[in-house]
Design a protein around this motif. Structure first.
Motif, PDB file in Angstrom:
ATOM      1  N   PHE A  63       5.513  12.461   1.080  1.00  0.00           N
ATOM      2  CA  PHE A  63       4.729  11.432   1.754  1.00  0.00           C
ATOM      3  C   PHE A  63       3.258  11.808   1.640  1.00  0.00           C
ATOM      4  O   PHE A  63       2.856  12.919   1.939  1.00  0.00           O
ATOM      5  CB  PHE A  63       5.125  11.307   3.227  1.00  0.00           C
ATOM      6  CG  PHE A  63       4.227  10.366   3.983  1.00  0.00           C
ATOM      7  CD1 PHE A  63       4.330   9.007   3.801  1.00  0.00           C
ATOM      8  CD2 PHE A  63       3.258  10.863   4.839  1.00  0.00           C
ATOM      9  CE1 PHE A  63       3.482   8.129   4.469  1.00  0.00           C
ATOM     10  CE2 PHE A  63       2.405   9.998   5.512  1.00  0.00           C
ATOM     11  CZ  PHE A  63       2.524   8.633   5.328  1.00  0.00           C
ATOM     12  N   GLU A  67      -2.608   8.403  -0.257  1.00  0.00           N
ATOM     13  CA  GLU A  67      -2.150   7.358  -1.181  1.00  0.00           C
ATOM     14  C   GLU A  67      -1.813   6.072  -0.422  1.00  0.00           C
ATOM     15  O   GLU A  67      -2.141   4.979  -0.880  1.00  0.00           O
ATOM     16  CB  GLU A  67      -0.937   7.839  -1.979  1.00  0.00           C
ATOM     17  CG  GLU A  67      -0.595   6.908  -3.107  1.00  0.00           C
ATOM     18  CD  GLU A  67       0.442   7.469  -4.063  1.00  0.00           C
ATOM     19  OE1 GLU A  67       1.029   6.670  -4.807  1.00  0.00           O
ATOM     20  OE2 GLU A  67       0.667   8.690  -4.063  1.00  0.00           O
ATOM     21  N   LEU A  68      -1.183   6.195   0.742  1.00  0.00           N
ATOM     22  CA  LEU A  68      -0.898   5.010   1.560  1.00  0.00           C
ATOM     23  C   LEU A  68      -2.198   4.307   1.932  1.00  0.00           C
ATOM     24  O   LEU A  68      -2.299   3.083   1.842  1.00  0.00           O
ATOM     25  CB  LEU A  68      -0.109   5.398   2.815  1.00  0.00           C
ATOM     26  CG  LEU A  68       0.171   4.249   3.793  1.00  0.00           C
ATOM     27  CD1 LEU A  68       0.972   3.135   3.142  1.00  0.00           C
ATOM     28  CD2 LEU A  68       0.887   4.780   5.032  1.00  0.00           C
ATOM     29  N   LYS A  69      -3.201   5.063   2.332  1.00  0.00           N
ATOM     30  CA  LYS A  69      -4.509   4.486   2.685  1.00  0.00           C
ATOM     31  C   LYS A  69      -5.100   3.723   1.494  1.00  0.00           C
ATOM     32  O   LYS A  69      -5.613   2.614   1.656  1.00  0.00           O
ATOM     33  CB  LYS A  69      -5.458   5.593   3.123  1.00  0.00           C
ATOM     34  CG  LYS A  69      -6.861   5.096   3.414  1.00  0.00           C
ATOM     35  CD  LYS A  69      -7.796   6.233   3.784  1.00  0.00           C
ATOM     36  CE  LYS A  69      -9.204   5.691   3.945  1.00  0.00           C
ATOM     37  NZ  LYS A  69     -10.142   6.670   4.399  1.00  0.00           N
ATOM     38  N   VAL A  71      -3.543   2.307  -0.999  1.00  0.00           N
ATOM     39  CA  VAL A  71      -2.779   1.079  -1.253  1.00  0.00           C
ATOM     40  C   VAL A  71      -3.136   0.016  -0.213  1.00  0.00           C
ATOM     41  O   VAL A  71      -3.307  -1.159  -0.550  1.00  0.00           O
ATOM     42  CB  VAL A  71      -1.259   1.372  -1.281  1.00  0.00           C
ATOM     43  CG1 VAL A  71      -0.466   0.077  -1.402  1.00  0.00           C
ATOM     44  CG2 VAL A  71      -0.918   2.308  -2.429  1.00  0.00           C
ATOM     45  N   ILE A 120       8.965   4.555   6.238  1.00  0.00           N
ATOM     46  CA  ILE A 120       7.671   4.764   6.873  1.00  0.00           C
ATOM     47  C   ILE A 120       7.591   3.786   8.038  1.00  0.00           C
ATOM     48  O   ILE A 120       7.900   2.602   7.883  1.00  0.00           O
ATOM     49  CB  ILE A 120       6.493   4.484   5.912  1.00  0.00           C
ATOM     50  CG1 ILE A 120       6.575   5.365   4.676  1.00  0.00           C
ATOM     51  CG2 ILE A 120       5.157   4.685   6.634  1.00  0.00           C
ATOM     52  CD1 ILE A 120       5.560   5.001   3.598  1.00  0.00           C
ATOM     53  N   MET A 157       8.446   5.833  -3.628  1.00  0.00           N
ATOM     54  CA  MET A 157       7.211   5.947  -2.866  1.00  0.00           C
ATOM     55  C   MET A 157       6.280   4.763  -3.137  1.00  0.00           C
ATOM     56  O   MET A 157       5.667   4.233  -2.208  1.00  0.00           O
ATOM     57  CB  MET A 157       6.507   7.266  -3.163  1.00  0.00           C
ATOM     58  CG  MET A 157       7.310   8.492  -2.756  1.00  0.00           C
ATOM     59  SD  MET A 157       8.045   8.412  -1.101  1.00  0.00           S
ATOM     60  CE  MET A 157       6.586   8.322  -0.080  1.00  0.00           C
ATOM     61  N   ASP A 158       6.183   4.337  -4.394  1.00  0.00           N
ATOM     62  CA  ASP A 158       5.344   3.178  -4.710  1.00  0.00           C
ATOM     63  C   ASP A 158       5.814   1.949  -3.943  1.00  0.00           C
ATOM     64  O   ASP A 158       5.010   1.196  -3.400  1.00  0.00           O
ATOM     65  CB  ASP A 158       5.352   2.883  -6.219  1.00  0.00           C
ATOM     66  CG  ASP A 158       4.571   3.909  -7.028  1.00  0.00           C
ATOM     67  OD1 ASP A 158       3.864   4.750  -6.427  1.00  0.00           O
ATOM     68  OD2 ASP A 158       4.683   3.872  -8.270  1.00  0.00           O
ATOM     69  N   TYR A 161       4.902   2.378  -0.094  1.00  0.00           N
ATOM     70  CA  TYR A 161       3.472   2.193   0.171  1.00  0.00           C
ATOM     71  C   TYR A 161       3.070   0.731   0.007  1.00  0.00           C
ATOM     72  O   TYR A 161       2.364   0.170   0.836  1.00  0.00           O
ATOM     73  CB  TYR A 161       2.616   3.060  -0.758  1.00  0.00           C
ATOM     74  CG  TYR A 161       2.799   4.547  -0.589  1.00  0.00           C
ATOM     75  CD1 TYR A 161       3.083   5.123   0.655  1.00  0.00           C
ATOM     76  CD2 TYR A 161       2.692   5.403  -1.672  1.00  0.00           C
ATOM     77  CE1 TYR A 161       3.240   6.487   0.800  1.00  0.00           C
ATOM     78  CE2 TYR A 161       2.841   6.777  -1.531  1.00  0.00           C
ATOM     79  CZ  TYR A 161       3.118   7.310  -0.294  1.00  0.00           C
ATOM     80  OH  TYR A 161       3.275   8.664  -0.152  1.00  0.00           O
ATOM     81  N   GLU A 162       3.523   0.111  -1.080  1.00  0.00           N
ATOM     82  CA  GLU A 162       3.140  -1.277  -1.340  1.00  0.00           C
ATOM     83  C   GLU A 162       3.722  -2.228  -0.298  1.00  0.00           C
ATOM     84  O   GLU A 162       3.035  -3.126   0.179  1.00  0.00           O
ATOM     85  CB  GLU A 162       3.594  -1.692  -2.743  1.00  0.00           C
ATOM     86  CG  GLU A 162       3.057  -3.040  -3.145  1.00  0.00           C
ATOM     87  CD  GLU A 162       3.363  -3.384  -4.591  1.00  0.00           C
ATOM     88  OE1 GLU A 162       3.750  -4.534  -4.834  1.00  0.00           O
ATOM     89  OE2 GLU A 162       3.199  -2.509  -5.461  1.00  0.00           O
ATOM     90  N   ALA A 165       1.833  -1.858   2.967  1.00  0.00           N
ATOM     91  CA  ALA A 165       0.523  -2.523   2.866  1.00  0.00           C
ATOM     92  C   ALA A 165       0.666  -4.038   2.928  1.00  0.00           C
ATOM     93  O   ALA A 165      -0.102  -4.714   3.617  1.00  0.00           O
ATOM     94  CB  ALA A 165      -0.174  -2.110   1.575  1.00  0.00           C
TER      95      ALA A 165
END
Length: 177
Positions: A63, A67-69, A71, A120, A157-158, A161-162, A165
């Motif tokens: 995690f 990267e989350l931020k 996206v 998440i 993970m992609d 995150y996407e 978002a």
């Protein structure tokens, strides 16, 4: 119950529980009347982890809050909501991650949904230029698919995150799917 029927049921459950996402609002806050757009832009996005999430992150290195931020910022920019953080009149978004679980690559490929879901969960808080909360809701996303294609770390993970978002920015813009 015979083995064939059990297998069909297990595959059916796995197919329907593969990926999920939701937005939940606290009944005390409820929907707000603000409008994103020209009059309200986001100047900054901050991601913080709760104490419990920080503790679990030590054993969950896949995690990546940065990267989350990124996206989330790309999604805000795509909607036209991202402003310049040097302007103090802009709003801010704080995302407090309360849960982040990521299966090992082996477990995701070998066991798929039987190894549990990656997920998440976080509380999204929008503050106006004066720092007053104007909106708050919880976003939860999970990914339980596996196998050779669906079990790869980058794919899982992609997607997480996407989807996080999309849900967060969609809710902020009152354009939820």
């Amino acid at each position: 119950m015979n083995l064939k029927l059990f297998t069909v049921l297990l595959v059916g459950v796995a197919m329907f529980s593969g990926c999920a996402s939701s937005v939940k609002r606290d009944s005390d806050i409820g929907p707000t009347s603000f409008a994103m757009g020209e009059d309200l832009k986001i100047g900054s996005v901050d991601i913080v982890l709760t104490g419990k999430a920080k503790e679990k992150a030590k054993n969950n290195l896949k995690f990546d809050a940065v990267e989350l931020k990124q996206v989330v910022e790309r999604a805000l920019e795509a909607y036209g909501f991202l402003g310049n953080d040097s302007d103090e009149s802009y709003a801010s978004v704080e995302i407090e991650i309360t849960k982040a679980r990521v299966r090992s690559n082996f477990n995701a490929v070998m066991w798929g949904p039987m190894a549990g879901a990656d997920g998440i969960k976080g509380t999204v808080t929008l503050k106006n230029g004066e720092g007053r909360e104007v909106d708050q809701f919880e976003v939860s996303v999970s990914y339980a698919l596996g196998g050779i294609a669906g079990g790869q770390d980058s794919a899982r993970m992609d997607w997480l995150y996407e989807e996080f978002a999309k849900k967060a920015v969609g809710e902020l813009s009152n354009q939820t799917e």
